[in-house]
Motif scaffolding. Sequence first.
Motif, PDB file in Angstrom:
ATOM      1  N   THR A 148       0.833  -1.202   0.000  1.00 45.29           N
ATOM      2  CA  THR A 148       0.000   0.000   0.000  1.00 45.29           C
ATOM      3  C   THR A 148       0.869   1.253   0.000  1.00 45.29           C
ATOM      4  O   THR A 148       0.603   2.211  -0.749  1.00 45.29           O
ATOM      5  N   ASN A 149       1.919   1.252   0.815  1.00 46.78           N
ATOM      6  CA  ASN A 149       2.800   2.409   0.887  1.00 46.78           C
ATOM      7  C   ASN A 149       3.526   2.631  -0.445  1.00 46.78           C
ATOM      8  O   ASN A 149       3.641   3.757  -0.922  1.00 46.78           O
ATOM      9  N   ALA A 150       4.016   1.537  -1.047  1.00 46.51           N
ATOM     10  CA  ALA A 150       4.717   1.654  -2.323  1.00 46.51           C
ATOM     11  C   ALA A 150       3.793   2.170  -3.415  1.00 46.51           C
ATOM     12  O   ALA A 150       4.192   3.007  -4.238  1.00 46.51           O
ATOM     13  N   ALA A 151       2.546   1.692  -3.443  1.00 40.38           N
ATOM     14  CA  ALA A 151       1.589   2.141  -4.453  1.00 40.38           C
ATOM     15  C   ALA A 151       1.241   3.616  -4.262  1.00 40.38           C
ATOM     16  O   ALA A 151       1.114   4.373  -5.236  1.00 40.38           O
ATOM     17  N   MET A 152       1.091   4.055  -3.006  1.00 37.68           N
ATOM     18  CA  MET A 152       0.798   5.461  -2.740  1.00 37.68           C
ATOM     19  C   MET A 152       1.979   6.348  -3.119  1.00 37.68           C
ATOM     20  O   MET A 152       1.803   7.458  -3.643  1.00 37.68           O
ATOM     21  N   PHE A 153       3.176   5.864  -2.877  1.00 44.12           N
ATOM     22  CA  PHE A 153       4.365   6.656  -3.173  1.00 44.12           C
ATOM     23  C   PHE A 153       4.551   6.844  -4.680  1.00 44.12           C
ATOM     24  O   PHE A 153       4.905   7.918  -5.149  1.00 44.12           O
ATOM     25  N   THR A 154       4.333   5.761  -5.449  1.00 47.35           N
ATOM     26  CA  THR A 154       4.520   5.826  -6.899  1.00 47.35           C
ATOM     27  C   THR A 154       3.270   6.304  -7.623  1.00 47.35           C
ATOM     28  O   THR A 154       3.313   6.560  -8.822  1.00 47.35           O
ATOM     29  N   ARG A 155       2.149   6.367  -6.891  1.00 44.87           N
ATOM     30  CA  ARG A 155       0.860   6.768  -7.474  1.00 44.87           C
ATOM     31  C   ARG A 155       0.464   5.839  -8.620  1.00 44.87           C
ATOM     32  O   ARG A 155       0.033   6.274  -9.685  1.00 44.87           O
ATOM     33  N   GLY A 156       0.650   4.544  -8.379  1.00 46.75           N
ATOM     34  CA  GLY A 156       0.284   3.575  -9.402  1.00 46.75           C
ATOM     35  C   GLY A 156       0.513   2.161  -8.927  1.00 46.75           C
ATOM     36  O   GLY A 156       0.872   1.912  -7.780  1.00 46.75           O
ATOM     37  N   HIS A 157       0.313   1.212  -9.823  1.00 48.25           N
ATOM     38  CA  HIS A 157       0.471  -0.204  -9.479  1.00 48.25           C
ATOM     39  C   HIS A 157       1.951  -0.560  -9.415  1.00 48.25           C
ATOM     40  O   HIS A 157       2.752  -0.095 -10.234  1.00 48.25           O
ATOM     41  N   VAL A 158       2.308  -1.387  -8.447  1.00 52.19           N
ATOM     42  CA  VAL A 158       3.692  -1.850  -8.324  1.00 52.19           C
ATOM     43  C   VAL A 158       3.721  -3.378  -8.356  1.00 52.19           C
ATOM     44  O   VAL A 158       2.750  -4.039  -8.006  1.00 52.19           O
ATOM     45  N   LYS A 159       4.859  -3.914  -8.782  1.00 53.30           N
ATOM     46  CA  LYS A 159       5.041  -5.363  -8.920  1.00 53.30           C
ATOM     47  C   LYS A 159       6.061  -5.833  -7.889  1.00 53.30           C
ATOM     48  O   LYS A 159       7.129  -5.250  -7.737  1.00 53.30           O
ATOM     49  N   PHE A 160       5.719  -6.918  -7.188  1.00 52.38           N
ATOM     50  CA  PHE A 160       6.596  -7.448  -6.149  1.00 52.38           C
ATOM     51  C   PHE A 160       7.822  -8.094  -6.766  1.00 52.38           C
ATOM     52  O   PHE A 160       7.718  -8.896  -7.700  1.00 52.38           O
ATOM     53  N   LEU A 161       8.998  -7.756  -6.235  1.00 49.67           N
ATOM     54  CA  LEU A 161      10.244  -8.352  -6.693  1.00 49.67           C
ATOM     55  C   LEU A 161      10.847  -9.301  -5.657  1.00 49.67           C
ATOM     56  O   LEU A 161      11.282 -10.397  -5.992  1.00 49.67           O
ATOM     57  N   SER A 162      10.900  -8.854  -4.391  1.00 50.58           N
ATOM     58  CA  SER A 162      11.567  -9.708  -3.407  1.00 50.58           C
ATOM     59  C   SER A 162      11.211  -9.318  -1.982  1.00 50.58           C
ATOM     60  O   SER A 162      10.880  -8.166  -1.700  1.00 50.58           O
ATOM     61  N   LEU A 163      11.263 -10.303  -1.120  1.00 51.35           N
ATOM     62  CA  LEU A 163      11.305 -10.075   0.313  1.00 51.35           C
ATOM     63  C   LEU A 163      12.787 -10.178   0.660  1.00 51.35           C
ATOM     64  O   LEU A 163      13.393 -11.230   0.520  1.00 51.35           O
ATOM     65  N   ASP A 164      13.377  -9.081   1.082  1.00 53.08           N
ATOM     66  CA  ASP A 164      14.825  -9.001   1.239  1.00 53.08           C
ATOM     67  C   ASP A 164      15.304  -9.456   2.609  1.00 53.08           C
ATOM     68  O   ASP A 164      16.512  -9.517   2.849  1.00 53.08           O
ATOM     69  N   GLY A 165      14.383  -9.758   3.491  1.00 58.51           N
ATOM     70  CA  GLY A 165      14.785 -10.259   4.791  1.00 58.51           C
ATOM     71  C   GLY A 165      13.754  -9.981   5.862  1.00 58.51           C
ATOM     72  O   GLY A 165      13.043  -8.982   5.812  1.00 58.51           O
TER      73      GLY A 165
END
Length: 380
Positions: free
Chosen positions: A254-271
């Motif tokens: 949700t935070n990533a989508a609000m920041f970019t103002r659009g849809h985002v695609k998951f790449l990785s859980l880094d830890g």
Amino acid sequence: MHDSYTELSLPFGSSAELFEQYTNASGGIRTGKLMEHLDSLAGSIAYKHMLGPGVQTLGRIQETGFYIVTASVDRLDMLSALDPKRDLRLSGQVIYTGRSSMEVAVKMEHVGRGRADETVLIGAFSMVCRDANLNKSREVCPLEIITPEERQLYELGEHMRLRRQNTALKSLTKVPPSSAEAAALHEFYLLHGEGGPGERNEGREGREGREGDHVFMGDTVLEKCMLMFPQERNVHQKVFGGYLMRLAYELGFTNAAMFTRGHVKFLSLDGISFARPVPIGSILRLRSQILHTSLSSPNYAILHVGVKANVVDVKTGLEQTTNDFRFTWCQEHGPSASPNLREVVPKTYREAMLWLEGKRALAVGAEIRDKNLRVSVPPS
């Protein structure tokens, strides 16, 4: 090693009723729910390693004499997009054992539909065994290596353990940044910090109203508080770790989508680090923050997001960190358009160290994706 192999099938392509339970707002599959399953699967694999391949139920922990908890999740890397029209298989096995720890490798694969199996995600969980009566570490059953393939997996597990130890030793909470990192941070701050050429607006305006090319890290915070109910408990009568993973993933998305103002695609859980369990009935405060942003190419924006989980003592107001999650998402645009990425800028020394940690995580993720040659996102 093969004795601990376990798999779970999710027939999305052949069961509309099942897909309905997992579908997200975009018509795809809820990745957070799959992470919840992966954590449960890793726990089942670890118990199967300790109790034998024929085990059907755990029974009482006091009678078994030990219990197993997730110590950390090293990585979960997305290698290709989830296809809701194909069935999904989640599988894994113990590939390395220490004195009281186990490395569990997991993967998700598309199967069926007359096509070859396709690996969608790979990852690793670190599990530890504890004595149920003495509440201290307990030795685990050692692995018997039989085939050359098992030897390769064992060496991979050992490599992951050593890499985790090395990463901990180089943590910016213990040692200062390298000279190259310090120089990169300084150059970035001159370009985007207060008073620099990137400064378009004065004052600490909120994320919604800022039209400049950067946002201060402190303005990217997104929080939620929740009461922990017994329906989400595990066999140890604490909140199930996979449930926490799903909550953290969805808040970070949700935070990533609000920041970019659009849809985002998951790449990785880094830890993920698990500092302490979350009791039933406690109040959980989840705090998400954008830690690093990068343009890996003119058409790919990449974001590293941190989510911290704290347990709040209602009577005293004291907060204790239970989990620290790190995720990476990307936003992809076509060749005729470029992503509208705003840089996230630290203002304090602590934020600067988080920014550098994010930069490190993006470099590791880019290397892993490049090695697997399955993700079209170029290295950052």
